[in-house]
Structures are given as C-alpha cells and as structure tokens.
Design a protein around this motif. Sequence first.
Motif, short mmCIF file in Angstrom:
data_model
loop_
_atom_site.label_atom_id
_atom_site.label_comp_id
_atom_site.label_asym_id
_atom_site.label_seq_id
_atom_site.Cartn_x
_atom_site.Cartn_y
_atom_site.Cartn_z
N LEU A 15 0.86 -1.19 0.00
CA LEU A 15 0.00 0.00 0.00
C LEU A 15 0.89 1.24 0.00
N ASP A 16 0.77 2.08 -1.05
CA ASP A 16 1.61 3.27 -1.21
C ASP A 16 0.72 4.50 -0.95
N ILE A 17 0.80 5.02 0.29
CA ILE A 17 -0.10 6.11 0.70
C ILE A 17 0.53 7.44 0.29
N ALA A 18 -0.24 8.28 -0.42
CA ALA A 18 0.29 9.53 -0.99
C ALA A 18 1.44 9.18 -1.94
N CYS A 19 1.11 8.32 -2.90
CA CYS A 19 2.13 7.72 -3.78
C CYS A 19 2.77 8.71 -4.73
N GLY A 20 2.11 9.86 -4.99
CA GLY A 20 2.65 10.78 -5.99
C GLY A 20 2.75 10.09 -7.34
N TYR A 57 -0.03 -3.95 -5.90
CA TYR A 57 0.30 -2.55 -5.58
C TYR A 57 -0.99 -1.75 -5.50
N HIS A 58 -1.16 -1.00 -4.39
CA HIS A 58 -2.35 -0.15 -4.20
C HIS A 58 -1.84 1.26 -3.89
N GLY A 59 -2.05 2.20 -4.79
CA GLY A 59 -1.59 3.57 -4.59
C GLY A 59 -2.75 4.52 -4.32
N ILE A 60 -2.56 5.43 -3.38
CA ILE A 60 -3.59 6.44 -3.07
C ILE A 60 -2.95 7.83 -3.15
N ASP A 61 -3.60 8.75 -3.88
CA ASP A 61 -3.14 10.13 -3.94
C ASP A 61 -4.29 10.98 -4.47
N PHE A 62 -4.35 12.25 -4.06
CA PHE A 62 -5.44 13.08 -4.59
C PHE A 62 -5.05 13.86 -5.84
N SER A 63 -3.80 13.72 -6.29
CA SER A 63 -3.36 14.46 -7.47
C SER A 63 -3.53 13.62 -8.74
N GLY A 64 -4.45 14.05 -9.60
CA GLY A 64 -4.69 13.34 -10.86
C GLY A 64 -3.45 13.35 -11.74
N ALA A 65 -2.73 14.49 -11.77
CA ALA A 65 -1.53 14.59 -12.60
C ALA A 65 -0.49 13.57 -12.16
N ALA A 66 -0.33 13.43 -10.85
CA ALA A 66 0.65 12.47 -10.33
C ALA A 66 0.22 11.03 -10.63
N LEU A 67 -1.07 10.75 -10.47
CA LEU A 67 -1.54 9.37 -10.68
C LEU A 67 -1.44 8.95 -12.14
N GLU A 68 -1.58 9.91 -13.04
CA GLU A 68 -1.43 9.57 -14.45
C GLU A 68 -0.01 9.07 -14.72
#
Length: 234
Positions: free
Chosen positions: A52-57, A74-85
């Motif tokens: 679990l990658d919290i605030a994965c960027g 792998y489970h990533g969480i982040d609120f930035s759409g640009a970073a998640l792309e």
Amino acid sequence: MTAADATTVELFQQDWKLYRKMVDNNFLFHREAYAALHEVLINDAARPFRFLDIACGDASASVGALRGTDIAHYHGIDFSGAALELAGKALTELNCTVKFEQRDFLEALAGVVEQVDVAWIGLSLHHLQGMEKLAFMRTIRNVLAPGGLFLIYENTSPDGEDRENWLRRWDLQKPFWTAYSEDEWNAMAAHVHAADFPETDATWHTLGREAGFASVREVFAAPTDLFRLYGFSK
Ligand SMILES: C[S@@+](CC[C@H](N)C(=O)[O-])C[C@H]1O[C@@H](n2cnc3c(N)ncnc32)[C@H](O)[C@@H]1O
C-alpha cells in the motif's frame, strides 16, 4: 475528514513539476531513502507481499524500490490526478496487479481497505499533527496482515528540537537548492512552513508503541537529519 491544507493541494495538484525537480535533484535524499526501503522489502517483507503506497505521488521512487522484489499487488492512493497519471505509466514495468485511488488518504483509509503486508508513506504523514498521526497509525496497523510492516520516511527532529528549530534547519538548505529559482524556493518554503509538522525520534517511537506496533526501528537518516525512515512491525 481531510489531511490537506490549501498549500498542499495547490502545490501537488497544480504544480507537480516543482516537486519533481526536488526529487530529480535528490534534495530530500529520495535515492538513499528508497534504496533503504528496497533492502527492507527484500529482507523483511512477506513473500509475496501486497504493498500500500499512501500519498504515492507519481510512484517513480516506489517503483525503483519495488523493482526486483516479490510484490504481488500494488495499491496507490493520492489526490493528485496529474501524479496518478504518471504513476499509472510507471507501474506498468512491475509484474503485479495494480489499483489506484484518487482520494484524500484519510478518507480512503477510513473506508473498507483490503489487507496488505507492507504499508508505506513517503513524506506525507507530517501534514498530520500529534494525535491525528496516532489515529492514522492505528488505522494502518488494522490494515496490515499479521507480521505486516509499516514504513515511513518523514520529517524528524533529533530529541529536544522543536518545530521552529526544525524549520530553521530546513531553511538552511536554500544555498544547496541551486536548481530552484527564488520563486520556486519561496513556494516550497511557504508550503513547508504552513503544512509540515515534524516529530522527534522519541515521539516516533512512542507513536509506534501507542499505535500497538510490536517494534519500531530507525532504518535510515538523511545526511541533513531533517528526515528519517522508520519501520514499525505488527
Ligand atoms: C511530498 S509528495 C510525496 C510523494 C512520494 N510519496 C514521495 O515520497 O516522493 C506528497 C504527495 O502526497 C499527496 N498528498 C498530500 N496530502 C494528501 C492527502 N491528504 N491525500 C492524498 N494525497 C495527498 C500529494 O498529492 C503528493 O503526491
């Protein structure tokens, strides 16, 4: 509930490149910290393990640490759409199942979360203050499978130092951040002064014990001693 102040949202949702420049120049010792994470994953994680990658960027540093390990999911969480792309592209090289959530991590973890063997948070837990960190660490402990590991790379003070003096030491980095313009430095410094809350080494140990972890150990300290990596075992 949200863990993000306005400077955090602005910095990471609107200006990902500014953070990227910091990582590319290794200003925060990502290279060494994520190399240390890799060693822990090789030596101490379950085989195979769910991560679990919290605030994965953009997950670029995480992918470097996960390369060559026995990762199954792998489970990533982040609120930035640009970073998640960018994270989505970076993850394609790993041979594992992948899930992303574009959400505030406090909200995401308050809901139903699949168990994991390793939970990681890099440079994002320091946005929470004292008791919020403890509540968060208890939540993480519940998400971990028996024998699981929680690892953090976070703002840390040597024992006896307060936030004001940690910020004073943070400001001393300015002459070394030569890749940043004056405006870029000012934007980053404003965010750190508004949103970063370090803990002392002793407090990280206390938080770990109070959250119910069986053991706490320091894995790595940045040469500036502004950041340290800790491992908490369930
Ligand atoms: C300093 S960067 C860290 C990125 C990466 N973990 C690393 O070690 O380089 C902070 C990241 O946390 C995300 N973030 C900050 N607060 C968040 C929150 N409350 N919920 C979800 N993501 C958050 C930002 O979008 C950004 O990608």
